[in-house]
Write a protein that holds these residues in place. Structure first.
Motif, PDB file in Angstrom:
ATOM      1  N   ARG A   1      64.301 -68.516 -45.541  1.00 12.78           N
ATOM      2  CA  ARG A   1      64.687 -67.213 -45.923  1.00 12.78           C
ATOM      3  C   ARG A   1      66.154 -66.681 -45.757  1.00 12.78           C
ATOM      4  O   ARG A   1      66.890 -66.406 -46.622  1.00 12.78           O
ATOM      5  CB  ARG A   1      63.532 -66.028 -45.445  1.00 12.78           C
ATOM      6  N   THR A   2      66.613 -66.957 -44.722  1.00 12.87           N
ATOM      7  CA  THR A   2      68.000 -66.745 -44.138  1.00 12.87           C
ATOM      8  C   THR A   2      68.974 -67.470 -45.021  1.00 12.87           C
ATOM      9  O   THR A   2      69.917 -67.088 -45.702  1.00 12.87           O
ATOM     10  CB  THR A   2      68.415 -67.379 -42.808  1.00 12.87           C
ATOM     11  N   ILE A   3      68.604 -68.853 -45.244  1.00 12.13           N
ATOM     12  CA  ILE A   3      69.404 -69.791 -46.178  1.00 12.13           C
ATOM     13  C   ILE A   3      69.312 -69.236 -47.707  1.00 12.13           C
ATOM     14  O   ILE A   3      70.640 -69.319 -48.277  1.00 12.13           O
ATOM     15  CB  ILE A   3      68.840 -71.167 -46.181  1.00 12.13           C
ATOM     16  N   ASN A   4      68.432 -68.895 -48.109  1.00 13.88           N
ATOM     17  CA  ASN A   4      68.185 -68.100 -49.413  1.00 13.88           C
ATOM     18  C   ASN A   4      68.904 -67.043 -49.667  1.00 13.88           C
ATOM     19  O   ASN A   4      69.883 -66.721 -50.570  1.00 13.88           O
ATOM     20  CB  ASN A   4      66.988 -68.011 -49.852  1.00 13.88           C
ATOM     21  N   LYS A   5      69.230 -66.118 -48.459  1.00 12.91           N
ATOM     22  CA  LYS A   5      69.699 -65.008 -48.397  1.00 12.91           C
ATOM     23  C   LYS A   5      71.407 -65.158 -48.411  1.00 12.91           C
ATOM     24  O   LYS A   5      71.919 -64.535 -49.126  1.00 12.91           O
ATOM     25  CB  LYS A   5      69.361 -63.989 -47.471  1.00 12.91           C
ATOM     26  N   ASN A   6      71.782 -66.089 -47.424  1.00 18.00           N
ATOM     27  CA  ASN A   6      73.175 -66.050 -47.011  1.00 18.00           C
ATOM     28  C   ASN A   6      73.955 -67.481 -47.490  1.00 18.00           C
ATOM     29  O   ASN A   6      75.081 -67.466 -47.652  1.00 18.00           O
ATOM     30  CB  ASN A   6      73.308 -66.139 -45.476  1.00 18.00           C
ATOM     31  N   GLY A   7      73.109 -68.242 -48.103  1.00 15.74           N
ATOM     32  CA  GLY A   7      73.680 -69.566 -48.534  1.00 15.74           C
ATOM     33  C   GLY A   7      73.713 -70.594 -47.602  1.00 15.74           C
ATOM     34  O   GLY A   7      73.971 -70.267 -46.295  1.00 15.74           O
ATOM     35  N   ILE A   8      73.382 -71.946 -48.292  1.00 18.91           N
ATOM     36  CA  ILE A   8      73.275 -73.089 -47.172  1.00 18.91           C
ATOM     37  C   ILE A   8      74.675 -73.447 -46.177  1.00 18.91           C
ATOM     38  O   ILE A   8      74.674 -73.619 -45.247  1.00 18.91           O
ATOM     39  CB  ILE A   8      72.760 -74.343 -47.733  1.00 18.91           C
ATOM     40  N   SER A   9      75.923 -73.206 -47.073  1.00 20.37           N
ATOM     41  CA  SER A   9      77.202 -73.283 -46.313  1.00 20.37           C
ATOM     42  C   SER A   9      77.353 -72.474 -45.224  1.00 20.37           C
ATOM     43  O   SER A   9      77.931 -73.100 -44.045  1.00 20.37           O
ATOM     44  CB  SER A   9      78.357 -73.355 -47.198  1.00 20.37           C
ATOM     45  N   SER A  10      77.188 -71.337 -45.387  1.00 21.08           N
ATOM     46  CA  SER A  10      77.677 -70.505 -44.306  1.00 21.08           C
ATOM     47  C   SER A  10      76.527 -70.298 -43.031  1.00 21.08           C
ATOM     48  O   SER A  10      76.933 -70.267 -41.915  1.00 21.08           O
ATOM     49  CB  SER A  10      77.606 -68.783 -44.727  1.00 21.08           C
ATOM     50  N   VAL A  11      75.313 -70.751 -43.464  1.00 15.20           N
ATOM     51  CA  VAL A  11      74.207 -70.836 -42.479  1.00 15.20           C
ATOM     52  C   VAL A  11      74.593 -72.099 -41.533  1.00 15.20           C
ATOM     53  O   VAL A  11      74.476 -72.065 -40.257  1.00 15.20           O
ATOM     54  CB  VAL A  11      72.963 -70.995 -43.123  1.00 15.20           C
ATOM     55  N   LEU A  12      75.013 -73.274 -42.321  1.00 17.40           N
ATOM     56  CA  LEU A  12      75.181 -74.458 -41.560  1.00 17.40           C
ATOM     57  C   LEU A  12      76.356 -74.263 -40.661  1.00 17.40           C
ATOM     58  O   LEU A  12      76.250 -74.886 -39.549  1.00 17.40           O
ATOM     59  CB  LEU A  12      75.509 -75.579 -42.803  1.00 17.40           C
ATOM     60  N   LYS A  13      77.360 -73.636 -41.110  1.00 19.01           N
ATOM     61  CA  LYS A  13      78.714 -73.293 -40.300  1.00 19.01           C
ATOM     62  C   LYS A  13      78.358 -72.547 -39.021  1.00 19.01           C
ATOM     63  O   LYS A  13      78.704 -73.038 -37.910  1.00 19.01           O
ATOM     64  CB  LYS A  13      79.536 -72.771 -41.177  1.00 19.01           C
ATOM     65  N   LYS A  14      77.374 -71.464 -39.268  1.00 14.63           N
ATOM     66  CA  LYS A  14      77.062 -70.768 -38.046  1.00 14.63           C
ATOM     67  C   LYS A  14      76.049 -71.636 -37.012  1.00 14.63           C
ATOM     68  O   LYS A  14      76.098 -71.597 -35.740  1.00 14.63           O
ATOM     69  CB  LYS A  14      76.213 -69.425 -38.552  1.00 14.63           C
ATOM     70  N   ALA A  15      75.247 -72.466 -37.634  1.00 16.27           N
ATOM     71  CA  ALA A  15      74.438 -73.415 -36.725  1.00 16.27           C
ATOM     72  C   ALA A  15      75.174 -74.252 -35.755  1.00 16.27           C
ATOM     73  O   ALA A  15      74.779 -74.666 -34.644  1.00 16.27           O
ATOM     74  CB  ALA A  15      73.350 -74.043 -37.556  1.00 16.27           C
ATOM     75  N   VAL A  16      76.237 -74.631 -36.386  1.00 14.17           N
ATOM     76  CA  VAL A  16      77.058 -75.742 -35.813  1.00 14.17           C
ATOM     77  C   VAL A  16      77.745 -75.166 -34.687  1.00 14.17           C
ATOM     78  O   VAL A  16      77.976 -75.487 -33.466  1.00 14.17           O
ATOM     79  CB  VAL A  16      78.039 -76.436 -36.669  1.00 14.17           C
ATOM     80  N   GLU A  17      78.220 -73.900 -34.875  1.00 17.91           N
ATOM     81  CA  GLU A  17      79.109 -72.968 -34.019  1.00 17.91           C
ATOM     82  C   GLU A  17      78.140 -72.626 -32.762  1.00 17.91           C
ATOM     83  O   GLU A  17      78.510 -72.569 -31.658  1.00 17.91           O
ATOM     84  CB  GLU A  17      79.556 -71.753 -34.525  1.00 17.91           C
ATOM     85  N   ASN A  18      76.897 -72.527 -33.181  1.00 22.26           N
ATOM     86  CA  ASN A  18      75.673 -72.159 -32.247  1.00 22.26           C
ATOM     87  C   ASN A  18      75.187 -73.372 -31.333  1.00 22.26           C
ATOM     88  O   ASN A  18      74.550 -73.198 -30.337  1.00 22.26           O
ATOM     89  CB  ASN A  18      74.740 -71.325 -32.456  1.00 22.26           C
ATOM     90  N   GLY A  19      75.605 -74.631 -31.774  1.00 21.44           N
ATOM     91  CA  GLY A  19      75.342 -75.568 -31.194  1.00 21.44           C
ATOM     92  C   GLY A  19      73.743 -76.283 -31.428  1.00 21.44           C
ATOM     93  O   GLY A  19      73.067 -77.124 -30.732  1.00 21.44           O
ATOM     94  N   TYR A  20      73.136 -75.710 -32.589  1.00 23.93           N
ATOM     95  CA  TYR A  20      71.826 -75.934 -32.824  1.00 23.93           C
ATOM     96  C   TYR A  20      71.756 -77.271 -33.646  1.00 23.93           C
ATOM     97  O   TYR A  20      70.895 -77.707 -34.076  1.00 23.93           O
ATOM     98  CB  TYR A  20      71.112 -74.884 -33.701  1.00 23.93           C
ATOM     99  N   LEU A  21      72.881 -77.550 -34.549  1.00 29.40           N
ATOM    100  CA  LEU A  21      73.159 -78.567 -35.231  1.00 29.40           C
ATOM    101  C   LEU A  21      74.115 -79.364 -35.226  1.00 29.40           C
ATOM    102  O   LEU A  21      75.219 -78.845 -35.235  1.00 29.40           O
ATOM    103  CB  LEU A  21      72.997 -78.141 -36.688  1.00 29.40           C
ATOM    104  N   VAL A  22      73.997 -80.813 -35.107  1.00 33.54           N
ATOM    105  CA  VAL A  22      75.387 -81.575 -34.923  1.00 33.54           C
ATOM    106  C   VAL A  22      75.455 -82.281 -36.519  1.00 33.54           C
ATOM    107  O   VAL A  22      74.748 -82.906 -36.900  1.00 33.54           O
ATOM    108  CB  VAL A  22      75.021 -82.758 -33.948  1.00 33.54           C
ATOM    109  N   TYR A  23      76.499 -81.710 -37.100  1.00 31.95           N
ATOM    110  CA  TYR A  23      76.853 -81.956 -38.415  1.00 31.95           C
ATOM    111  C   TYR A  23      78.044 -82.673 -38.813  1.00 31.95           C
ATOM    112  O   TYR A  23      78.901 -82.259 -38.397  1.00 31.95           O
ATOM    113  CB  TYR A  23      76.552 -80.667 -39.093  1.00 31.95           C
TER     114      TYR A  23
END
Length: 79
Positions: free
Chosen positions: A57-79
């Protein structure tokens, strides 16, 4: 792969099953994870992620690019 959302970092939680006679035994509350493919137009490629339904739902609301960027900043995703 572990039961962890790659976007929000949600993990299983621990709690108790409580019977009618008030006996308590340990149990796990698992996050609602789905394996889902997302298209990233900036990189012109598909990415498969294991995400919770709230993350979808968050991805649908904010867009995949911004959500991926935030996940990398928080350390949840190694991209």
């Amino acid at each position: 792969m572990a039961r962890v959302c790659q976007i929000t970092g949600k993990r299983p939680q621990v709690g108790n099953n409580v019977s009618h006679s008030n006996n308590k035994t340990k149990r796990r509350f698992l996050p609602n994870l789905q394996k889902k493919r997302f298209y990233i137009p900036e990189e012109n490629k598909w990415v498969t992620l294991k995400v919770s339904t709230s993350a979808i739902r968050t991805i649908n609301k904010n867009g995949i690019s911004s959500v991926l960027k935030k996940a990398v900043e928080n350390g949840y995703l190694v991209y």
